[in-house]
Design an enzyme around this catalytic site. Structure first.
Site, PDB file in Angstrom:
ATOM      1  CB  THR A   1       4.985   7.877  16.208  1.00 31.57           C
ATOM      2  OG1 THR A   1       6.259   7.702  15.837  1.00 31.57           O
ATOM      3  CG2 THR A   1       4.413   7.343  17.442  1.00 31.57           C
TER       4      THR A   1
ATOM      5  N   GLY B   1       1.229   4.567  13.246  1.00 37.20           N
ATOM      6  CA  GLY B   1       1.943   3.273  13.560  1.00 37.20           C
ATOM      7  C   GLY B   1       1.139   2.442  14.982  1.00 37.20           C
TER       8      GLY B   1
ATOM      9  CB  CYS C   1      12.733   8.468   9.637  1.00 34.73           C
ATOM     10  SG  CYS C   1      13.832   7.218   8.773  1.00 34.73           S
TER      11      CYS C   1
ATOM     12  CE  LYS D   1      -1.878   3.145   2.045  1.00 36.18           C
ATOM     13  NZ  LYS D   1      -1.542   4.476   1.364  1.00 36.18           N
TER      14      LYS D   1
ATOM     15  N   GLY E   1       6.203   4.477   8.661  1.00 31.05           N
ATOM     16  CA  GLY E   1       5.451   5.919   8.603  1.00 31.05           C
ATOM     17  C   GLY E   1       5.372   6.625   9.977  1.00 31.05           C
TER      18      GLY E   1
ATOM     19  CD  GLU F   1      12.056   0.095  10.874  1.00 29.84           C
ATOM     20  OE1 GLU F   1      12.447   0.887  11.857  1.00 29.84           O
ATOM     21  OE2 GLU F   1      12.738  -1.178  10.857  1.00 29.84           O
TER      22      GLU F   1
ATOM     23  CD  GLU G   1       9.084  12.457  12.057  1.00 27.56           C
ATOM     24  OE1 GLU G   1       8.022  12.230  12.270  1.00 27.56           O
ATOM     25  OE2 GLU G   1      10.003  11.896  11.607  1.00 27.56           O
TER      26      GLU G   1
HETATM   27  P1  NAD Z   1       2.110   8.174   7.379  1.00 26.52           P
HETATM   28  O1  NAD Z   1       2.050   7.624   8.695  1.00 26.52           O
HETATM   29  O2  NAD Z   1       0.866   9.453   7.161  1.00 26.52           O
HETATM   30  O3  NAD Z   1       1.593   7.361   6.327  1.00 26.52           O
HETATM   31  C1  NAD Z   1       2.502   6.247   6.048  1.00 26.52           C
HETATM   32  C2  NAD Z   1       1.793   5.203   5.280  1.00 26.52           C
HETATM   33  O4  NAD Z   1       0.470   4.540   5.986  1.00 26.52           O
HETATM   34  C3  NAD Z   1       0.984   5.740   3.929  1.00 26.52           C
HETATM   35  O5  NAD Z   1       1.073   4.629   3.270  1.00 26.52           O
HETATM   36  C4  NAD Z   1      -0.569   6.338   4.593  1.00 26.52           C
HETATM   37  O6  NAD Z   1      -1.408   6.126   3.252  1.00 26.52           O
HETATM   38  C5  NAD Z   1      -0.687   4.738   5.334  1.00 26.52           C
HETATM   39  N1  NAD Z   1      -1.793   5.305   6.102  1.00 26.52           N
HETATM   40  C6  NAD Z   1      -2.046   6.349   6.959  1.00 26.52           C
HETATM   41  N2  NAD Z   1      -3.004   6.067   7.810  1.00 26.52           N
HETATM   42  C7  NAD Z   1      -3.387   4.807   7.641  1.00 26.52           C
HETATM   43  C8  NAD Z   1      -4.217   3.891   8.530  1.00 26.52           C
HETATM   44  N3  NAD Z   1      -5.028   4.487   9.437  1.00 26.52           N
HETATM   45  N4  NAD Z   1      -4.307   2.803   8.402  1.00 26.52           N
HETATM   46  C9  NAD Z   1      -3.374   2.055   7.554  1.00 26.52           C
HETATM   47  N5  NAD Z   1      -2.353   2.830   6.891  1.00 26.52           N
HETATM   48  C10 NAD Z   1      -2.248   3.997   6.995  1.00 26.52           C
HETATM   49  O7  NAD Z   1       3.508   8.769   7.377  1.00 26.52           O
HETATM   50  P2  NAD Z   1       3.940   9.553   6.068  1.00 26.52           P
HETATM   51  O8  NAD Z   1       3.513  11.106   6.252  1.00 26.52           O
HETATM   52  O9  NAD Z   1       3.707   8.989   4.748  1.00 26.52           O
HETATM   53  O10 NAD Z   1       5.523   9.565   6.158  1.00 26.52           O
HETATM   54  C11 NAD Z   1       6.374  10.351   7.142  1.00 26.52           C
HETATM   55  C12 NAD Z   1       6.659   9.555   8.326  1.00 26.52           C
HETATM   56  O11 NAD Z   1       7.316   8.363   8.084  1.00 26.52           O
HETATM   57  C13 NAD Z   1       7.457  10.328   9.379  1.00 26.52           C
HETATM   58  O12 NAD Z   1       7.088  10.202  10.427  1.00 26.52           O
HETATM   59  C14 NAD Z   1       9.025   9.529   9.182  1.00 26.52           C
HETATM   60  O13 NAD Z   1       9.632   9.705  10.390  1.00 26.52           O
HETATM   61  C15 NAD Z   1       8.419   8.187   8.929  1.00 26.52           C
HETATM   62  N6  NAD Z   1       9.422   7.347   8.407  1.00 26.52           N
HETATM   63  C16 NAD Z   1      10.096   6.597   9.198  1.00 26.52           C
HETATM   64  C17 NAD Z   1      10.949   5.653   8.855  1.00 26.52           C
HETATM   65  C18 NAD Z   1      11.902   4.655   9.453  1.00 26.52           C
HETATM   66  O14 NAD Z   1      12.497   3.835   8.897  1.00 26.52           O
HETATM   67  N7  NAD Z   1      11.660   4.745  10.956  1.00 26.52           N
HETATM   68  C19 NAD Z   1      11.308   5.819   7.358  1.00 26.52           C
HETATM   69  C20 NAD Z   1      10.794   6.754   6.522  1.00 26.52           C
HETATM   70  C21 NAD Z   1       9.713   7.534   7.151  1.00 26.52           C
END
Ligand code: NAD
Length: 533
Positions: free
Chosen positions: A259, A262, A313, A204, A257, A279, A414
């Site tokens: 926190t 997550g 991240c 996804k 994505g 992650e 963040e």
């Molecule tokens: P996000 O959590 O908004 O989205 C990540 C993914 O989850 C997207 O595909 C989104 O469509 C999906 N998603 C959103 N809500 C959902 C739900 N309720 N159920 C299932 N899926 C859902 O994050 P983002 O804005 O896309 O990315 C930025 C974040 O990712 C930052 O916090 C960054 O630190 C983190 N990140 C972490 C790492 C790591 O390895 N630790 C690496 C890259 C990014």
């Protein structure tokens, strides 16, 4: 549309010499042929909401995609289960699966320029960075293939007259939910080990950057991955991602994505009693001691926070500087930040590209404005660039903020943009308290000439990855994980494949005798009576 018609209507991606048939932008990037979602080995028009993809450098819509629906999730998961069974993928010998992964790695490398151009268009990142990410994705497939061929099950020490084994099996269908900041690398880090382990994968991708995941699906298809083992379902997280996580036949979720997302997925995993890898976000400290090589430290800190426009991240967003050198180092950091070249990711001179979207840029700006109103000093940046040619894009200047305490929101939340806070520290004890005063624990950078200090801080800091006199260096061979609210579980490394498997213990009797408790009561109790020793 079937995969055949896709392959027939566009240059074969796997062939490096395949001519790019005309100069039209969309054709070069295969957007025409990718304007469909990939469900169980079939390209199809998604029945979900229309997603406009916007080039963050210009804010122009460059493509439109029909996203997936929750019905597509059902279809993809069913196709994955069927494909694992019918293609014999799970039963294939490791070297047979590895051969396919090697071919995917090669195909990614051959298409690195195409992937980089598409990702730069979709995310705004510089071409140098997106090309490096594409090559890193190729390396991930190759490394995973090689690791797969060397993985061993264990014959464990028996405590009776039996043979005891610890073995691993695939889970079945795995869901991979990815963010927009480094799509090809995030996809590869999940898809490669999940496939290596013998599973089917449903990806996804993020709404803001779905195209590279679709291109990866096409590459995998052409590299000979059996149909149905990979599906790519762009669409909103709260519907498509949520349905994927909740699906009863999805046996694991691997999520990268934010926190808060997550945490929601963690609740679903808890309800299902399903393994999950998370992650998540970070607010990583980078620490400069007075004895550090300051040329090296200043360059490393600038790279650590402002590369990827801070949308990383592991961005080193809290810069702790020993008080005796604080003023001098801050001056150098500000000078360095002001000299960074901000511009479109397609310009080879650009160091800081646009942020992924205007909405995200405006969110970053709001956080900086709030801190300014609370009394923080904005030493540089703190605004969009004034250049006329950058007005339409989602640009934000590299920003350094001082005069704040580590407890303030700008130091605790963040930002995911090109914003660093600078904070003085007095000694190691003071530093550790401040550095660890965060809900996150993803990464840390330490700049010092004294290896004993580096060692002590590296051990004391609560972070999954620590760099000493360097930053943002990565090896796919080295495991990656977040502490505290930065994550759960580990990706990468040789054992990364194991996280997509279930561990099984098998005991095989060697005695040929009935167990004494039920079968040979006249015999004196022997070792088998005691089932656990
Ligand atoms: P996000 O959590 O908004 O989205 C990540 C993914 O989850 C997207 O595909 C989104 O469509 C999906 N998603 C959103 N809500 C959902 C739900 N309720 N159920 C299932 N899926 C859902 O994050 P983002 O804005 O896309 O990315 C930025 C974040 O990712 C930052 O916090 C960054 O630190 C983190 N990140 C972490 C790492 C790591 O390895 N630790 C690496 C890259 C990014």
């Amino acid at each position: 549309m079937s995969t055949d018609s896709i392959a027939g209507s566009a240059p074969r991606l796997i062939d490096a010499d395949a001519p790019i048939e005309n100069n039209k932008f969309k054709t070069e990037l295969c957007l025409d042929t990718l304007d469909e979602i990939y469900v169980g080995g079939t390209w199809t028009r998604g029945g979900g909401a229309v997603i406009d993809s916007v080039n963050p450098a210009t804010s122009e819509v460059f493509a439109t995609l029909h996203g997936a629906t929750t019905e597509d999730v059902d279809k993809a998961v069913a196709a994955g289960l069927k494909a694992v069974e019918q293609s014999g993928w799970a039963r294939k010998l490791p070297h047979e699966r590895a051969a396919v992964l090697h071919r995917i790695g090669t195909a990614i490398e051959l298409n690195a320029d195409r992937i980089a151009a598409l990702q730069t268009l979709d995310t705004g990142k510089t071409l140098a960075e997106t090309r490096a990410l594409a090559l890193s994705a190729a390396a991930t497939f190759r490394f995973t293939a090689s690791a797969l061929e060397t993985m061993e099950d264990a014959v464990t020490p028996p405590r009776g007259n039996y043979l005891s084994l610890s073995t691993y099996e695939p889970i079945g269908v795995v869901g991979a939910i990815t963010p927009w900041n480094s799509p090809i690398a995030s996809d590869a880090q999940k898809v490669a080990p999940a496939l290596a382990a013998g599973n089917a994968v449903v990806v996804k991708p993020p709404v803001w950057a779905p195209w590279v995941s679709l291109l990866l699906a096409r590459i995998c298809d052409e590299a000979g991955l059996p149909a149905g083992l990979l599906s790519v379902l762009p669409g909103p997280g709260r519907t498509v991602g949520d349905a994927l996580a909740r699906h009863p036949d999805v046996g694991k979720i691997s999520f990268t994505g934010g926190t808060s997302t997550g945490r929601q997925l963690g609740h679903i995993a808890a309800e299902k009693i399903m393994p999950i890898t998370l992650e998540l976000g970070g607010k990583s400290p980078t620490i400069i001691f007075a004895d550090a090589d300051l040329d090296q430290a200043v360059a490393g800190v600038l790279f650590g926070i402002f590369s990827s426009s801070g949308q990383s991240c592991i961005a080193g967003s809290r810069v702790f500087i020993q008080r005796s050198i604080y003023a001098a180092v801050v001056e150098r950091l500000v000078k360095g930040a002001e000299s960074l070249r901000v511009g479109p990711g397609t310009d080879p001179r650009t160091q800081v590209g646009p942020l992924v979207a205007l909405a995200h840029r405006d969110g970053v700006a709001r956080m900086v404005d709030d801190s300014r109103e609370s009394g923080a000093r904005i030493l540089c940046g703190g605004a969009a660039p004034a250049d006329q040619e950058l007005q339409a894009g989602a640009y934000y200047l590299p920003t350094i903020i001082a005069g704040v305490a580590n407890s303030e929101p700008i130091c605790q939340e963040e930002i995911f943009g090109p914003v660093a806070v600078v904070l003085p520290f007095d000694d190691e004890a003071d530093l550790i308290v401040q550095a660890n005063d965060s809900v996150f624990g993803l990464a840390c950078g330490i700049w010092t000439a004294d290896y004993r200090v580096a060692w002590r801080i590296a051990r004391a800091v609560s972070a999954g990855t620590v760099w000493v006199n360097t930053y943002k260096q990565f090896s796919i061979a080295t495991p990656f994980s977040g502490f505290k609210q930065s994550g759960l579980g580990t990706e990468k490394g040789r054992d990364g494949i194991r996280s997509y498997m279930r561990q099984k213990s098998i005991y095989v009797d060697l005695s040929g005798a009935p167990l004494p408790w039920a079968g040979a009561l006249s015999e004196p109790a022997d070792s088998n009576l005691h089932s656990e020793r």
